[in-house]
Design a protein around this motif. Structure first.
Motif: not given
Length: 317
Positions: A294-299
């Motif tokens: 459920y977490l988007p692929q972010r940095e």
């Protein structure tokens, strides 16, 4: 959903439950899927009785909760970096497995130490006012570093060390046994965090031959399943660090030097959240969500400072 233990149900005498627990049959699920003949040998009861109890357990009503309630009740531990917390959905979650992978010096153990301190913080400061368990597989645990992080946050350093239970394991067998003991410790103590630093080191060392891969993955699957049950049964945050290796396929296709976590599909499918770490300039590190339901692929950038994990300071305008 929290797994129910046989000891929570009034179906078997306490002495019988104890015999089953000594053989690793602890939860309702363990009992349901066990061989009735084996259960009969362990308990001294008839196979027919075992089959009847298994059927009764299968018919126990399944409990459902709304997603809204689960999200509202999910507890989280701050990393001491607001940027890192943000991509994690507010911090490292309880009841789930969170993996931090990366090459040497990328900050894996530093995050693990910081979480052992932060779990002790009051809830309004991003903690759980709880204790931590640290399963050390590579001799990385540093009391001095944890004391320094605690002092930086205004905690008593001596008390901070007393609130972290540590065991150093030297083999796969000891590591899996430590996970079993962690279950028992969570029942006796107010534990909010379990750390394994690192997950795969002993598995790589003991099953290094090509012919060992199948057995290694089978044991790793069982171990990760232990950790998943630990997180769900006790609503604790289970965090493990992981080593990486070079992605040979990417390299042969001319895509450059890329790293991927050790453990293959076993770890990839079982970890709830996978975060890859890499070094940047100086004390700065970059965390990237590479997989999550459920977490988007972010940095997010963060710093490793003398006082612990911190945000990257933006230059003044």
């Amino acid at each position: 959903m929290k797994e129910r233990k046989l000891s929570d149900l009034d179906l078997l005498p306490d002495e019988t439950v104890k015999k089953l627990e000594e053989k690793g049959v602890v939860t309702v699920e363990d009992f349901i899927y066990a061989d009735p003949k084996y259960l009969s040998e362990v308990t001294g009861m008839s196979e027919r009785d075992m089959e009847d109890i298994q059927e009764e357990l299968r018919n126990i009503e399944v409990e459902f909760e709304t997603l809204e309630k689960l999200e509202r009740e999910r507890r989280r531990i701050t990393t001491s970096s607001s940027a890192l917390d943000e991509i994690l959905g507010g911090g490292v979650p309880c009841g789930e497995l969170t993996e931090f992978a990366g090459p040497f010096g990328s900050g894996k153990s530093q995050i693990a130490f910081q979480l052992c301190v932060n779990v002790q913080l009051p809830e309004e400061e991003g903690g759980l006012e709880s204790k931590a368990i640290f399963i050390d597989t590579e001799g990385t645990v540093s009391p001095g570093r944890i004391k320094g992080m605690a002092e930086a946050l205004g905690l008593d350093p001596g008390e901070a060390l007393r609130n972290v239970f540590v065991t150093q394991v030297r083999s796969v067998e000891e590591q899996m046994r430590a996970a079993e003991e962690a279950h028992k410790l969570c029942e006796r103590e107010d534990v909010g965090l379990v750390v394994i630093d690192s997950l795969t080191a002993h598995f790589r060392a003991e099953y290094s031959k090509l012919g060992d891969v199948s057995e290694r993955q089978a044991r790793l699957m069982k171990h990760v399943d232990q950790l998943r049950n630990l997180a769900m049964d006790h609503d604790v945050a289970v965090v493990f660090t992981n080593q990486v290796h070079v992605d040979i396929e990417a390299a042969t296709k001319g895509k450059g030097r890329r790293y991927e976590p050790v453990g293959g599909t076993i770890v990839a499918h079982q970890a709830t959240h996978r975060i890859m770490l890499r070094r940047a300039k100086g004390e700065v590190r970059i965390a990237r969500i590479i997989d999550s339901p459920y977490l988007p692929q972010r940095e997010a950038p963060f710093r490793i400072t003398e006082g612990g994990i911190r945000d990257v300071e933006l230059p003044e305008r």
